[in-house]
Write a protein that holds these residues in place. Structure first.
Motif, PDB file in Angstrom:
ATOM      1  N   LEU A   1      13.499  47.474 -20.603  1.00 29.89           N
ATOM      2  CA  LEU A   1      14.271  46.988 -21.748  1.00 29.89           C
ATOM      3  C   LEU A   1      15.713  46.685 -21.339  1.00 29.89           C
ATOM      4  CD1 LEU A   1      12.874  49.397 -24.454  1.00 29.89           C
ATOM      5  CD2 LEU A   1      12.846  46.892 -24.602  1.00 29.89           C
ATOM      6  N   SER A   2      16.316  47.590 -20.578  1.00 26.86           N
ATOM      7  CA  SER A   2      17.698  47.416 -20.150  1.00 26.86           C
ATOM      8  C   SER A   2      17.845  46.201 -19.236  1.00 26.86           C
ATOM      9  CB  SER A   2      18.185  48.680 -19.444  1.00 26.86           C
ATOM     10  OG  SER A   2      19.487  48.499 -18.946  1.00 26.86           O
ATOM     11  N   ALA A   3      16.959  46.082 -18.251  1.00 29.91           N
ATOM     12  CA  ALA A   3      17.044  44.973 -17.296  1.00 29.91           C
ATOM     13  C   ALA A   3      16.803  43.632 -17.980  1.00 29.91           C
ATOM     14  CB  ALA A   3      16.045  45.182 -16.158  1.00 29.91           C
ATOM     15  N   CYS A   4      15.859  43.579 -18.901  1.00 35.31           N
ATOM     16  CA  CYS A   4      15.569  42.331 -19.605  1.00 35.31           C
ATOM     17  C   CYS A   4      16.783  41.887 -20.416  1.00 35.31           C
ATOM     18  CB  CYS A   4      14.348  42.519 -20.506  1.00 35.31           C
ATOM     19  SG  CYS A   4      13.814  41.007 -21.342  1.00 35.31           S
ATOM     20  N   HIS A   5      17.384  42.825 -21.137  1.00 33.69           N
ATOM     21  CA  HIS A   5      18.580  42.496 -21.925  1.00 33.69           C
ATOM     22  C   HIS A   5      19.695  41.983 -21.007  1.00 33.69           C
ATOM     23  CE1 HIS A   5      21.327  42.873 -25.389  1.00 33.69           C
ATOM     24  NE2 HIS A   5      22.226  43.168 -24.460  1.00 33.69           N
ATOM     25  N   LYS A   6      19.914  42.689 -19.900  1.00 32.65           N
ATOM     26  CA  LYS A   6      20.971  42.297 -18.950  1.00 32.65           C
ATOM     27  C   LYS A   6      20.733  40.891 -18.418  1.00 32.65           C
ATOM     28  CE  LYS A   6      20.396  43.304 -14.875  1.00 32.65           C
ATOM     29  NZ  LYS A   6      20.127  42.329 -13.830  1.00 32.65           N
TER      30      LYS A   6
ATOM     31  N   THR B   1      18.510  52.852 -27.366  1.00 25.58           N
ATOM     32  CA  THR B   1      19.854  52.307 -27.495  1.00 25.58           C
ATOM     33  C   THR B   1      20.344  51.903 -26.113  1.00 25.58           C
ATOM     34  OG1 THR B   1      20.342  53.721 -29.411  1.00 25.58           O
ATOM     35  CG2 THR B   1      22.226  52.731 -28.273  1.00 25.58           C
ATOM     36  N   LEU B   2      20.695  50.637 -26.002  1.00 24.59           N
ATOM     37  CA  LEU B   2      21.305  50.127 -24.777  1.00 24.59           C
ATOM     38  C   LEU B   2      22.815  50.233 -24.962  1.00 24.59           C
ATOM     39  CD1 LEU B   2      19.122  46.911 -24.302  1.00 24.59           C
ATOM     40  CD2 LEU B   2      18.678  49.243 -23.500  1.00 24.59           C
ATOM     41  N   ARG B   3      23.492  50.688 -23.933  1.00 22.52           N
ATOM     42  CA  ARG B   3      24.939  50.854 -23.994  1.00 22.52           C
ATOM     43  C   ARG B   3      25.615  50.094 -22.841  1.00 22.52           C
ATOM     44  NH1 ARG B   3      23.028  55.718 -25.959  1.00 22.52           N
ATOM     45  NH2 ARG B   3      23.826  56.194 -28.025  1.00 22.52           N
ATOM     46  N   PRO B   4      25.532  48.763 -22.875  1.00 22.64           N
ATOM     47  CA  PRO B   4      26.141  48.004 -21.785  1.00 22.64           C
ATOM     48  C   PRO B   4      27.664  48.072 -21.829  1.00 22.64           C
ATOM     49  CG  PRO B   4      25.120  46.533 -23.382  1.00 22.64           C
ATOM     50  CD  PRO B   4      24.834  47.921 -23.828  1.00 22.64           C
ATOM     51  N   SER B   5      28.238  48.335 -20.686  1.00 21.17           N
ATOM     52  CA  SER B   5      29.686  48.290 -20.493  1.00 21.17           C
ATOM     53  C   SER B   5      29.942  47.071 -19.610  1.00 21.17           C
ATOM     54  CB  SER B   5      30.149  49.576 -19.828  1.00 21.17           C
ATOM     55  OG  SER B   5      31.527  49.545 -19.621  1.00 21.17           O
TER      56      SER B   5
ATOM     57  N   LEU C   1      27.105  37.487 -27.816  1.00 18.07           N
ATOM     58  CA  LEU C   1      25.976  37.100 -26.975  1.00 18.07           C
ATOM     59  C   LEU C   1      24.984  38.241 -26.768  1.00 18.07           C
ATOM     60  CD1 LEU C   1      27.764  34.767 -24.416  1.00 18.07           C
ATOM     61  CD2 LEU C   1      26.144  34.113 -26.219  1.00 18.07           C
ATOM     62  N   HIS C   2      25.392  39.479 -27.020  1.00 21.19           N
ATOM     63  CA  HIS C   2      24.442  40.591 -26.947  1.00 21.19           C
ATOM     64  C   HIS C   2      23.363  40.443 -28.025  1.00 21.19           C
ATOM     65  CE1 HIS C   2      25.882  43.189 -23.767  1.00 21.19           C
ATOM     66  NE2 HIS C   2      27.111  42.883 -24.145  1.00 21.19           N
ATOM     67  N   GLU C   3      23.740  39.974 -29.194  1.00 22.10           N
ATOM     68  CA  GLU C   3      22.757  39.748 -30.266  1.00 22.10           C
ATOM     69  C   GLU C   3      21.735  38.699 -29.842  1.00 22.10           C
ATOM     70  OE1 GLU C   3      22.283  41.312 -33.126  1.00 22.10           O
ATOM     71  OE2 GLU C   3      24.028  42.613 -32.871  1.00 22.10           O
ATOM     72  N   GLN C   4      22.225  37.628 -29.248  1.00 24.84           N
ATOM     73  CA  GLN C   4      21.321  36.564 -28.810  1.00 24.84           C
ATOM     74  C   GLN C   4      20.428  37.051 -27.669  1.00 24.84           C
ATOM     75  OE1 GLN C   4      23.309  32.857 -28.018  1.00 24.84           O
ATOM     76  NE2 GLN C   4      21.393  31.810 -27.516  1.00 24.84           N
ATOM     77  N   ALA C   5      20.999  37.822 -26.742  1.00 27.27           N
ATOM     78  CA  ALA C   5      20.195  38.369 -25.639  1.00 27.27           C
ATOM     79  C   ALA C   5      19.087  39.254 -26.189  1.00 27.27           C
ATOM     80  CB  ALA C   5      21.080  39.149 -24.672  1.00 27.27           C
TER      81      ALA C   5
ATOM     82  N   VAL D   1      15.288  48.545 -30.910  1.00 26.16           N
ATOM     83  CA  VAL D   1      16.090  48.547 -29.681  1.00 26.16           C
ATOM     84  C   VAL D   1      17.489  48.109 -30.104  1.00 26.16           C
ATOM     85  CG1 VAL D   1      16.409  47.619 -27.365  1.00 26.16           C
ATOM     86  CG2 VAL D   1      14.090  47.982 -28.258  1.00 26.16           C
ATOM     87  N   ASP D   2      18.384  49.073 -30.178  1.00 23.75           N
ATOM     88  CA  ASP D   2      19.754  48.798 -30.591  1.00 23.75           C
ATOM     89  C   ASP D   2      20.619  48.637 -29.352  1.00 23.75           C
ATOM     90  OD1 ASP D   2      19.172  49.082 -33.371  1.00 23.75           O
ATOM     91  OD2 ASP D   2      19.211  51.260 -33.105  1.00 23.75           O
ATOM     92  N   HIS D   3      21.773  48.068 -29.543  1.00 22.77           N
ATOM     93  CA  HIS D   3      22.720  47.971 -28.437  1.00 22.77           C
ATOM     94  C   HIS D   3      24.128  48.215 -28.976  1.00 22.77           C
ATOM     95  CE1 HIS D   3      21.949  43.930 -29.986  1.00 22.77           C
ATOM     96  NE2 HIS D   3      23.214  43.682 -29.737  1.00 22.77           N
ATOM     97  N   ALA D   4      24.896  48.911 -28.157  1.00 23.15           N
ATOM     98  CA  ALA D   4      26.267  49.262 -28.487  1.00 23.15           C
ATOM     99  C   ALA D   4      27.155  48.876 -27.307  1.00 23.15           C
ATOM    100  CB  ALA D   4      26.366  50.758 -28.785  1.00 23.15           C
ATOM    101  N   PRO D   5      27.431  47.581 -27.170  1.00 22.05           N
ATOM    102  CA  PRO D   5      28.195  47.138 -26.012  1.00 22.05           C
ATOM    103  C   PRO D   5      29.677  47.477 -26.098  1.00 22.05           C
ATOM    104  CG  PRO D   5      27.762  45.282 -27.446  1.00 22.05           C
ATOM    105  CD  PRO D   5      27.039  46.470 -28.036  1.00 22.05           C
ATOM    106  N   VAL D   6      30.272  47.637 -24.945  1.00 20.54           N
ATOM    107  CA  VAL D   6      31.720  47.762 -24.817  1.00 20.54           C
ATOM    108  C   VAL D   6      32.152  46.626 -23.895  1.00 20.54           C
ATOM    109  CG1 VAL D   6      33.612  49.181 -23.941  1.00 20.54           C
ATOM    110  CG2 VAL D   6      31.678  50.265 -25.118  1.00 20.54           C
ATOM    111  N   ILE D   7      33.071  45.794 -24.394  1.00 26.96           N
ATOM    112  CA  ILE D   7      33.549  44.647 -23.634  1.00 26.96           C
ATOM    113  C   ILE D   7      34.992  44.938 -23.189  1.00 26.96           C
ATOM    114  CG2 ILE D   7      33.982  42.165 -23.661  1.00 26.96           C
ATOM    115  CD1 ILE D   7      31.049  42.831 -24.214  1.00 26.96           C
ATOM    116  N   THR D   8      35.259  44.758 -21.910  1.00 23.15           N
ATOM    117  CA  THR D   8      36.592  44.984 -21.347  1.00 23.15           C
ATOM    118  C   THR D   8      37.034  43.716 -20.615  1.00 23.15           C
ATOM    119  OG1 THR D   8      36.016  47.305 -20.999  1.00 23.15           O
ATOM    120  CG2 THR D   8      37.943  46.480 -19.817  1.00 23.15           C
ATOM    121  N   LEU D   9      38.288  43.368 -20.789  1.00 16.69           N
ATOM    122  CA  LEU D   9      38.838  42.233 -20.036  1.00 16.69           C
ATOM    123  C   LEU D   9      39.238  42.697 -18.654  1.00 16.69           C
ATOM    124  CD1 LEU D   9      41.058  40.425 -22.694  1.00 16.69           C
ATOM    125  CD2 LEU D   9      38.855  39.672 -21.791  1.00 16.69           C
TER     126      LEU D   9
END
Length: 155
Positions: free
Chosen positions: A65-70, A109-113, A128-132, A146-154
């Motif tokens: 699940l994690s790899a597919c989302h990524k 829950t996916l937690r992409p940083s 784009l996480h929603e679309q992924a 399958v939820d996701h809680a992304p953290v986006i950093t510049l």
């Protein structure tokens, strides 16, 4: 519609000499293989008499699940002009076991940083996480959220 087929071999390697004569008399070890790829040494979760040094099916489902989302996310970012510099996911899954031993996942829950280039749009990167999620083949195939809680950093 395109159809894609996948095949793997799963071979039980845990026969200690007497097969499955008793529940404690065999290991849950197995080898997952496909031509031209390194084998994955697997077992069951240690809670089910498995080897903690080997991958278990529950971890592999979570990893899928994690790899597919990524993979979808990176591709969508590339198409949208969002430059991803790094991506790390600390994914977690919850499996509920019933008294008789059956069970199922109830949530992941996916937690992409994600670190993106300073000139990329953080709100677009988050969206784009929603679309992924909507595109991920594995997430679309499971019957639990399958939820996701992304953290986006510049960067």
């Amino acid at each position: 519609m395109k159809v894609h087929r996948y095949a793997v071999d799963v071979e039980w390697t845990g026969n200690l000499g007497n097969g499955t004569r008793t529940m404690a008399g065999y290991h849950r070890d197995h080898r997952i293989s496909a031509p031209g790829k390194p084998a994955i040494e697997g077992s069951s979760d240690p809670a089910f008499r498995g080897d903690p040094a080997r991958w278990n099916p529950e971890e592999l489902l979570l990893a899928s699940l994690s790899a597919c989302h990524k993979l979808w996310y990176l591709g969508l970012c590339a198409q949208a002009g969002v430059v991803v510099l790094s991506y790390h996911d600390a994914a977690e899954g919850v499996m509920e076991e019933e008294p008789g031993g059956a069970g199922q996942f109830s949530a992941v829950t996916l937690r992409p940083s994600v670190t993106i280039a300073a000139d990329s749009d953080p709100s677009l990167a988050a969206a784009l996480h929603e679309q992924a999620h909507a595109m991920c083949f594995i997430a679309r195939s499971v019957n639990f959220p399958v939820d996701h809680a992304p953290v986006i950093t510049l960067g």
